[in-house]
Design an enzyme around this catalytic site. Structure first.
Site, PDB file in Angstrom:
ATOM      1  N   LYS A   1       0.836  -1.210   0.000  1.00  0.00           N
ATOM      2  CA  LYS A   1       0.000   0.000   0.000  1.00  0.00           C
ATOM      3  C   LYS A   1       0.872   1.262   0.000  1.00  0.00           C
ATOM      4  O   LYS A   1       0.655   2.172  -0.785  1.00  0.00           O
ATOM      5  CB  LYS A   1      -0.903   0.000   1.248  1.00  0.00           C
ATOM      6  CG  LYS A   1      -1.535   1.342   1.544  1.00  0.00           C
ATOM      7  CD  LYS A   1      -2.367   1.325   2.802  1.00  0.00           C
ATOM      8  CE  LYS A   1      -1.625   1.535   4.098  1.00  0.00           C
ATOM      9  NZ  LYS A   1      -1.260   2.917   4.439  1.00  0.00           N
ATOM     10  N   ASN A   2       1.874   1.299   0.875  1.00  0.00           N
ATOM     11  CA  ASN A   2       2.651   2.527   1.040  1.00  0.00           C
ATOM     12  C   ASN A   2       3.666   2.757  -0.074  1.00  0.00           C
ATOM     13  O   ASN A   2       4.278   3.827  -0.152  1.00  0.00           O
ATOM     14  CB  ASN A   2       3.326   2.562   2.413  1.00  0.00           C
ATOM     15  CG  ASN A   2       2.300   2.773   3.520  1.00  0.00           C
ATOM     16  OD1 ASN A   2       1.150   3.099   3.241  1.00  0.00           O
ATOM     17  ND2 ASN A   2       2.717   2.575   4.763  1.00  0.00           N
TER      18      ASN A   2
ATOM     19  N   CYS B   1      -4.824  12.870  13.524  1.00  0.00           N
ATOM     20  CA  CYS B   1      -4.971  11.457  13.173  1.00  0.00           C
ATOM     21  C   CYS B   1      -4.884  10.661  14.470  1.00  0.00           C
ATOM     22  O   CYS B   1      -4.320  11.139  15.460  1.00  0.00           O
ATOM     23  CB  CYS B   1      -3.830  11.119  12.218  1.00  0.00           C
ATOM     24  SG  CYS B   1      -3.409   9.408  12.076  1.00  0.00           S
TER      25      CYS B   1
ATOM     26  N   ARG C   1       0.911  14.472  13.314  1.00  0.00           N
ATOM     27  CA  ARG C   1       1.325  14.289  11.929  1.00  0.00           C
ATOM     28  C   ARG C   1       1.283  15.577  11.095  1.00  0.00           C
ATOM     29  O   ARG C   1       0.539  15.680  10.125  1.00  0.00           O
ATOM     30  CB  ARG C   1       0.509  13.173  11.284  1.00  0.00           C
ATOM     31  CG  ARG C   1       0.595  11.893  12.104  1.00  0.00           C
ATOM     32  CD  ARG C   1      -0.104  10.739  11.465  1.00  0.00           C
ATOM     33  NE  ARG C   1       0.619  10.226  10.332  1.00  0.00           N
ATOM     34  CZ  ARG C   1       0.182   9.227   9.572  1.00  0.00           C
ATOM     35  NH1 ARG C   1      -0.971   8.670   9.827  1.00  0.00           N
ATOM     36  NH2 ARG C   1       0.894   8.786   8.567  1.00  0.00           N
TER      37      ARG C   1
ATOM     38  N   ASP D   1       5.186   0.614  11.969  1.00  0.00           N
ATOM     39  CA  ASP D   1       3.989  -0.073  11.448  1.00  0.00           C
ATOM     40  C   ASP D   1       3.901  -1.533  11.897  1.00  0.00           C
ATOM     41  O   ASP D   1       2.909  -2.209  11.593  1.00  0.00           O
ATOM     42  CB  ASP D   1       3.955   0.007   9.909  1.00  0.00           C
ATOM     43  CG  ASP D   1       3.623   1.407   9.423  1.00  0.00           C
ATOM     44  OD1 ASP D   1       3.183   2.235  10.236  1.00  0.00           O
ATOM     45  OD2 ASP D   1       3.809   1.673   8.218  1.00  0.00           O
TER      46      ASP D   1
ATOM     47  N   ARG E   1      -8.666  -0.396   4.929  1.00  0.00           N
ATOM     48  CA  ARG E   1      -7.837   0.629   4.289  1.00  0.00           C
ATOM     49  C   ARG E   1      -6.504   0.071   3.827  1.00  0.00           C
ATOM     50  O   ARG E   1      -5.909   0.589   2.886  1.00  0.00           O
ATOM     51  CB  ARG E   1      -7.562   1.770   5.269  1.00  0.00           C
ATOM     52  CG  ARG E   1      -8.786   2.586   5.587  1.00  0.00           C
ATOM     53  CD  ARG E   1      -8.435   3.741   6.445  1.00  0.00           C
ATOM     54  NE  ARG E   1      -7.346   4.511   5.811  1.00  0.00           N
ATOM     55  CZ  ARG E   1      -6.828   5.601   6.306  1.00  0.00           C
ATOM     56  NH1 ARG E   1      -7.282   6.079   7.442  1.00  0.00           N
ATOM     57  NH2 ARG E   1      -5.862   6.237   5.676  1.00  0.00           N
TER      58      ARG E   1
END
Ligand code: EPU
Length: 420
Positions: free
Chosen positions: A22-23, A116, A121, A307, A399
């Site tokens: 995803k990233n 967030c 952030r 993460d 997500r």
């Protein structure tokens, strides 16, 4: 709203195929704004964040044809340069369009992403760097308004702090700038490396790829032709399923991975007693009799990723002893702690340090997903809990984890997706 119902104390067996990252996909999709041709991207994960960014590009006038794990993006038809609040509020990574839109069109408006669940952030480093490149930036009514009518200019940028999307944004801005841009203290994450490699293969020379000092040779405003490419495997998804193998003491193979992106994660799993067989693109984790406690500090790549912090905390609840986890990147990334405590975990928080007293039996209950990686930690805990766990608000999982229920079900988990 949907929730996941997971029956605990099940061992797993089989192979899980890892999807594209995803990233990595998000900056690579944003990068298509720099292209004059339509760009084919393969191995995209089927997750909501990708669809959100494609919707943002479609709203600007691009055409995006997403089927299976492939997308064709044509940005030659873009007429709008404003990324509106309704999309940006659902995904902070929308800020990734700022650099490429500004570089190509000389102006761009992006809604400020706001707070967030895991921390404040800010995006100050993105904006400061663009100003150094000659952009004029105003913050008006919740929007960043950036203009550079004569194009961006190459310069020397020194990031005070390592920022992943900040580095990606400035690389894309620098790709079409006049002259060379040198970024010092650049992020070295594999996702940033892939962005550099694709640009470098398609007419934007970049020196120092994979290091903390990057020099990008701008094309002086000329859009580029980008050939078809394949997104790298998701190292965080891979790490999460390795933790599923470790916590359930199962033999589990993950395929379509890049083991060299998982160095810090594999080394911590080894410290916790796991053993592996690794090939070029698979990792098999073998069942271990004991899970050992561990000390973890999250830091930028190649150190241990933030993460993976929540997933290792779930694993540490089953370790034989006291584990310490220090979160250095995000000030509020411990939302999973209170949910794990509700399942029976013994965790004490002191600022950004969590102390986990292991081997407390966990029991299934109702828990709430609070952010993407916190959610996957709850899934891991549920796999070894006595009874049934209902995980609510799983839109967070949607997500970023491609078909998580199906992938876990295929290796023997008892998991259902139900309506509230
Ligand atoms: N920071 C600033 N100013 C800035 C930018 C960042 O102070 O202008 C600070 C942040 O507040 C944070 C640190 O710098 O304390 C690092 O933030 P970074 O900018 O690197 O994070 P990001 O680019 O917003 C990406 C991933 C995150 C991942 C972090 C760290 C994407 C789309 N997101 O975020 O992934 O946690 O890097 O590795 O690539 C996730 O996938 O669940 C996720 C949150």
């Amino acid at each position: 709203m949907d929730y996941l119902q997971i029956e605990g104390i099940k061992s797993l067996n089989g192979t899980i195929e890892i999807s594209g990252a995803k990233n990595a996909s998000l900056p690579l999709i944003a990068m298509t704004i720099l292209a004059k041709n339509s760009v084919n991207i393969k191995n995209l994960p089927d997750v909501v964040d990708i669809k959100t960014l494609l919707k943002l590009l479609t709203n600007l006038g691009a055409s995006c044809d997403f089927e299976d794990d492939k997308v064709v993006v044509d940005t030659s038809t873009i007429t709008e340069t404003k990324a509106t609040y309704d999309i940006v509020k659902t995904m902070r990574a929308s800020i990734l369009v700022l650099g490429p839109i500004l570089a190509r069109f000389g102006h761009c408006e992006v809604s400020l992403p706001g707070g967030c669940a895991i921390g404040q952030r800010p995006i100050d480093l993105h904006l400061k760097a663009l100003e150094q490149m000659g952009a004029h930036i105003d913050i008006k009514s919740g929007y960043v308004e950036a203009t550079a009518p004569n194009g961006l200019k190459g310069c020397n940028i020194n990031f005070d702090k390592i920022t992943v999307t900040g580095t990606a944004n400035i690389i894309m801005a620098a790709a079409l700038a006049h002259g060379n841009t040198t970024i010092t203290n650049a992020a070295r994450e594999p996702e940033v490396v892939q962005l550099c490699e694709i640009l470098n293969d398609n007419g934007v020379a970049i020196e120092g790829i994979g290091t903390a000092i990057l020099t990008i040779h701008g094309t002086a405003g000329k859009c580029i032709d980008i050939k078809e490419f394949t997104v790298i495997p998701d190292r965080i998804e891979a790490g999460t399923y390795l933790c599923a193998g470790a916590i359930t003491r199962s033999e589990l193979t993950i395929s379509n991975v890049e083991p060299k992106h998982l160095g810090a994660v594999l080394s911590k799993l080894e410290e916790m007693g796991s053993t592996f067989t690794t090939t070029k693109d698979t990792i098999t984790i073998h069942p271990s009799s004991d899970i050992k406690p561990v000390k973890i500090v999250t830091q930028e790549y190649p150190a241990f990723p933030t993460d993976m912090q929540a997933q290792f905390m779930a694993l540490a609840t089953q370790a034989d002893g006291v584990s310490i986890i220090e979160e250095r990147l995000f000030e509020n990334r411990f939302m999973h702690v209170s949910e794990l405590q509700r399942m029976g975990a013994d965790i004490t928080l002191n600022g950004n340090i969590a102390t986990i007293n292991g081997k407390n039996p966990l029991s299934g209950t109702d828990v709430m997903a609070t952010d993407l990686r916190a959610s996957s930690a709850l899934v891991l805990a549920a796999l070894v809990s006595e009874g049934t766990t209902d995980i609510h608000r799983i839109y967070h999982l949607d997500r970023g984890y491609d078909r998580l229920k199906e992938k876990l079900e295929n290796v023997g988990a008892k998991i259902q997706r139900l309506k509230e």
